[in-house]
Design a protein around this motif. Structure first.
Motif, mmCIF file in Angstrom:
data_model
loop_
_atom_site.group_PDB
_atom_site.id
_atom_site.type_symbol
_atom_site.label_atom_id
_atom_site.label_comp_id
_atom_site.label_asym_id
_atom_site.label_seq_id
_atom_site.Cartn_x
_atom_site.Cartn_y
_atom_site.Cartn_z
ATOM 1 N N UNK A 163 -24.862 78.182 12.545
ATOM 2 C CA UNK A 163 -23.603 77.702 13.131
ATOM 3 C C UNK A 163 -23.555 77.339 14.517
ATOM 4 N N UNK A 164 -24.528 78.232 15.219
ATOM 5 C CA UNK A 164 -24.525 77.862 16.916
ATOM 6 C C UNK A 164 -25.298 76.450 16.638
ATOM 7 N N UNK A 165 -26.277 75.976 16.027
ATOM 8 C CA UNK A 165 -26.693 74.717 16.123
ATOM 9 C C UNK A 165 -25.891 73.698 15.641
ATOM 10 N N UNK A 166 -24.941 74.015 14.860
ATOM 11 C CA UNK A 166 -24.092 72.752 14.107
ATOM 12 C C UNK A 166 -23.106 72.813 15.296
ATOM 13 N N UNK A 167 -22.517 73.885 16.009
ATOM 14 C CA UNK A 167 -21.363 73.661 16.876
ATOM 15 C C UNK A 167 -21.969 73.070 18.132
ATOM 16 N N UNK A 168 -23.279 72.828 18.369
ATOM 17 C CA UNK A 168 -23.873 72.232 19.610
ATOM 18 C C UNK A 168 -24.426 70.827 19.071
ATOM 19 N N UNK A 169 -24.009 70.113 17.971
ATOM 20 C CA UNK A 169 -24.551 68.851 17.636
ATOM 21 C C UNK A 169 -25.500 68.561 17.065
ATOM 22 N N UNK A 170 -26.348 69.542 16.522
ATOM 23 C CA UNK A 170 -27.386 69.397 15.667
ATOM 24 C C UNK A 170 -27.030 68.866 14.425
ATOM 25 N N UNK A 171 -27.749 67.765 13.786
ATOM 26 C CA UNK A 171 -27.695 67.227 12.579
ATOM 27 C C UNK A 171 -27.830 68.116 11.630
ATOM 28 N N UNK A 172 -26.838 68.053 10.721
ATOM 29 C CA UNK A 172 -26.843 68.928 9.464
ATOM 30 C C UNK A 172 -28.237 69.008 8.576
ATOM 31 N N UNK A 173 -28.732 67.697 8.527
ATOM 32 C CA UNK A 173 -30.033 67.536 7.811
ATOM 33 C C UNK A 173 -31.063 68.384 8.505
ATOM 34 N N UNK A 174 -30.968 68.478 9.588
ATOM 35 C CA UNK A 174 -32.032 69.180 10.561
ATOM 36 C C UNK A 174 -31.828 70.694 10.361
ATOM 37 N N UNK A 175 -30.552 71.011 10.461
ATOM 38 C CA UNK A 175 -30.258 72.469 10.248
ATOM 39 C C UNK A 175 -30.529 72.874 8.647
ATOM 40 N N UNK A 176 -30.328 72.094 7.638
ATOM 41 C CA UNK A 176 -30.639 72.370 6.307
ATOM 42 C C UNK A 176 -32.053 72.600 5.994
ATOM 43 N N UNK A 177 -32.829 72.182 7.014
ATOM 44 C CA UNK A 177 -34.402 72.397 6.715
ATOM 45 C C UNK A 177 -34.644 73.767 7.312
ATOM 46 N N UNK A 178 -34.130 74.301 7.870
ATOM 47 C CA UNK A 178 -34.557 75.429 8.788
ATOM 48 C C UNK A 178 -34.247 76.872 7.759
#
Length: 284
Positions: free
Chosen positions: A31-46
C-alpha cells in the motif's frame, strides 16, 4: 548517508531465509508503494521481502547449498557459519519508492560485501519494508574464504568496515556521517565488549548453540526445551519473540529478538525450523 550494523550467524541458512523473506512482503508495504506512485504492475510482481537480490562468487538461486558446500569442503560448518551486515541508506540518498534505486542499493551492497571479505561468497538482499521504509541491504558473507578456507572474523572489524562503507558512499555521491559514533547501532553496553561481560553476547551464544542443526531442534517446541536447558526462556508475543535468562551475577536479562539481530527474530527462527521440517520430512 549509509549506516551499517554487524553481527554473526551460527546458522547461515536462517540468516539467508530471513534476508530473502520468501513470500513475506506485507500488505502495508504494498500500500505504501502504491501511495508513493509505484506502478501497479511492479507492485503486483512483488512477493518477497527482498525486492532486489545479487551476490559475489555465488549463484544467487542456489546460494544456500553453495555456501554450505564450501563450508563442508573446508570443514568449517560449525561455529559461526556466516556474517551479516545491514547497510541502510538515507531517504535523501536513495528512494524506496523507486525500483531503479532498489537495484542501485543492491549493487552497492554487493560492492561493500566484496570489499569487506574478498574471495568469500556474498549474497545481498535489498529490503524496503520496516519503519520509515528506508532502503536497506542484508549482506550475508559465508565464513570461509573460497581459496584458503580461512574464516573471516568480524570481531573488532567495525572501524575498518565503516571506512569501507564511507569510501563507497563518497565514490557514489552519497552523504557520509562525519562522526564515527553515529554509525554505531549497538547499545552502549555492547560497545564495551573488551571491558568485560556483555549479556547480549552471552544470550546470543546460548541461542546460537540451541539453533545448531540437530534433530532435537527441528520444531519450535523442541527449541523451547533446548533453550530451557541453557537457561533461556523464549516467549512469542504476536509478531515478536523475546528471550529471558539469568546472567552470571544472577541479574535477569530480557531482550526482544529485534534487539539481538535479524537471525534472532521470530520470522528467521520460524523459517529455519520450517526448512528443517521439510528437510527431515517431519511435521510440527
Amino acid at each position: 548517508m549509509a549506516t551499517i550494523k554487524l553481527s554473526a550467524a551460527k546458522s547461515a541458512g536462517a540468516a539467508i531465509s530471513y534476508a530473502a523473506g520468501k513470500d513475506k512482503l506485507d500488505e502495508e508495504t504494498r500500500d505504501w508503494l502504491r501511495a508513493h506512485g509505484v506502478d501497479e504492475t511492479v507492485v503486483a510482481r512483488l512477493s518477497d521481502r527482498a525486492v532486489a537480490v545479487g551476490g559475489e562468487n555465488v549463484d544467487i538461486e542456489h546460494v544456500r547449498g553453495q555456501m554450505r558446500a564450501t563450508r563442508e569442503l573446508f570443514h568449517k560448518n560449525t561455529g559461526v557459519q556466516a556474517h551479516r551486515i545491514i547497510q541502510s541508506f538515507a531517504v535523501n540518498d536513495l528512494n524506496a519508492a523507486d525500483p531503479a534505486d532498489w537495484e542501485r542499493a543492491n549493487a552497492l551492497g554487493v560492492e561493500l560485501g566484496a570489499a569487506i571479505a574478498p574471495g568469500h561468497e556474498v549474497a545481498v538482499y535489498t529490503h524496503i519494508d520496516g519503519e520509515g521504509h528506508k532502503l536497506h541491504n542484508h549482506i550475508i558473507i559465508n565464513a570461509p574464504n573460497l581459496e584458503t578456507g580461512a574464516k573471516y572474523h568480524q570481531h573488532n572489524d567495525f572501524a575498518r568496515v565503516t571506512k569501507l562503507n564511507d569510501r563507497l558512499a563518497q565514490e557514489h555521491g552519497l552523504s557520509v556521517i562525519e562522526e564515527l559514533s553515529q554509525h554505531e547501532r549497538r547499545t552502549i553496553a555492547e560497545r564495551h565488549i573488551d571491558a568485560g561481560y556483555v549479556w547480549k553476547d552471552d544470550l546470543r551464544s546460548r541461542i546460537d548453540a540451541a539453533m545448531l542443526p540437530h534433530p532435537r531442534t527441528s520444531n519450535f517446541e523442541a527449541l523451547t526445551a533446548v533453550l530451557s536447558e541453557k537457561g533461556v526462556d523464549i516467549r512469542v508475543r504476536g509478531q515478536n519473540v523475546s528471550y529471558a535468562f539469568l546472567g552470571p551475577n544472577k541479574a535477569r536479562h530480557v531482550s526482544r529478538g529485534t534487539k539481538l539481530g535479524a537471525s534472532y527474530e521470530k520470522g528467521a527462527i520460524q523459517d529455519e525450523l520450517a526448512r528443517r521440517t521439510v528437510a527431515t520430512g517431519t511435521s510440527n
